[in-house]
Write a protein that holds these residues in place. Sequence first.
Motif: not given
Length: 491
Positions: A372-378, A424-434, A440-450
Amino acid sequence: MDARTGADLAGMANAVLQPGFVGKEPPRWLRRRLAEGLGGVALYARNVVDRDQVAELTAALRAEKPDVIVAIDEEAGDVTRIDAHTGSPWPGNLALGAIDDSALTREVAGHIGRDLAAAGITFDYAPDADVNNDPGNPVIGSRAFGAEPERVARHTAAWIAGLQEAGVAACAKHFPGHGNTNVDSHLDVPLIQAGRAELDAIELVPFRAAIAAGVQAVMSAHLRVPSLDPELPATLSRRIMTDLLRGELGFDGLIVTDAIEMRAVAGRYGLANATVLALAAGADAICVGGEHADEETAAALRDAICAAVVAGDLAEERLADAAARVARLAAWSAAAPKTAPDPRATAVGLSAARRALRISAPDALFPLGVPAYVLEFQPELNLAIAPETPWGLLAPLAELVPATTGARLSSPDGLPAALEASQGRPLVLVVRDPHRYAWMTQALQAALAVRPEAVVVEMGVPAAPLGDVHIATFGATAASGRAVAELLAGR
């Protein structure tokens, strides 16, 4: 005041202090102060390399003063000191509350107590007994067992029992409750607007349970509760520390302050004056040294306490009572039977972290099948969390699936590039208290839209799930990260 009285007074003033220090071994000034009667020492992540080193450190402290109280802030969740450099092998309070198995909480706390005792630590500034009933709370969050008073009370009592059965004194915090606020007392003065009836029904419930469980200590909170005291923060309020905690609730153990240099009290009252006011209000021990970890601070506080007694601002009887309570805790710690650490402890922690996982999608979605590709939001971490403590999913998943890659973002700026890299790879989005961070909420929503099929892993306090595939860990400890990594890797 003759020389003998002055020496006695200085000895009592030293006895009520629990300073921190810099270094992996005791500095000369601390050794000297211990010989002069310093009652306790607080350890921080900066003092820790590993358990063997901590054991050597605590042995050196006891060589100077055999009954010194050695304290640490080990919640064994997102707030950890003993595992600050590796991440906690335990899932943390919110995860334990989510499982809601009091026997498990007691077992986990027992393992933590054995571990601390083996390292020579006698006093733990834990558990967190706050009811986290404000989801926007910036400083409690996953440190609490939950948002329901009775659940928090059950697990607070169980945690205390497990820790103290292992010979380490527990400390319920932050009295009278730090959960219903959206201000961090490290930075400013939180305000709890609840009336007395609401406090009795919510905030005070876990503290009553802690006292009934025989907790050895309670830590004060640097916040204002106008329904209890319209002027002073709890740490400096006799109405709250003495009349309520001692009188109404019947607590007879040690009262220790939260770090006295925190801006909520020191910013307004000054470090030395806040120390004197806290003792006069009913506190028995002063925690200091998260920031001011030097001999000058320890000496200044000792001298301020002595001067306050001489001036009549602090009753000598009150100081003597505080010093006696410190000695009583030290004696309890010395006499409490200790048990060696259990080699099964790590397995217990990982098993608990697995039990805490809450998954919105069918199990058939896992494993992911390919790396997977893991995208973490700090997010901005609250000041109770050691900045060096690792968290996240990328590292543990890459350990199980070596071709795993990813990135960590602290703003939305790098999102387009990360999404491009994930193609081309599974995407995992990692958040803490978005829910606490608009970006963080906006970025997460934007990522899920794609990538609407992406897996969202929430490692903070779960709010409304975003995404069709949502995993909640109820904390960002190493154990929690490993549990999710195993799930995604099919282990």
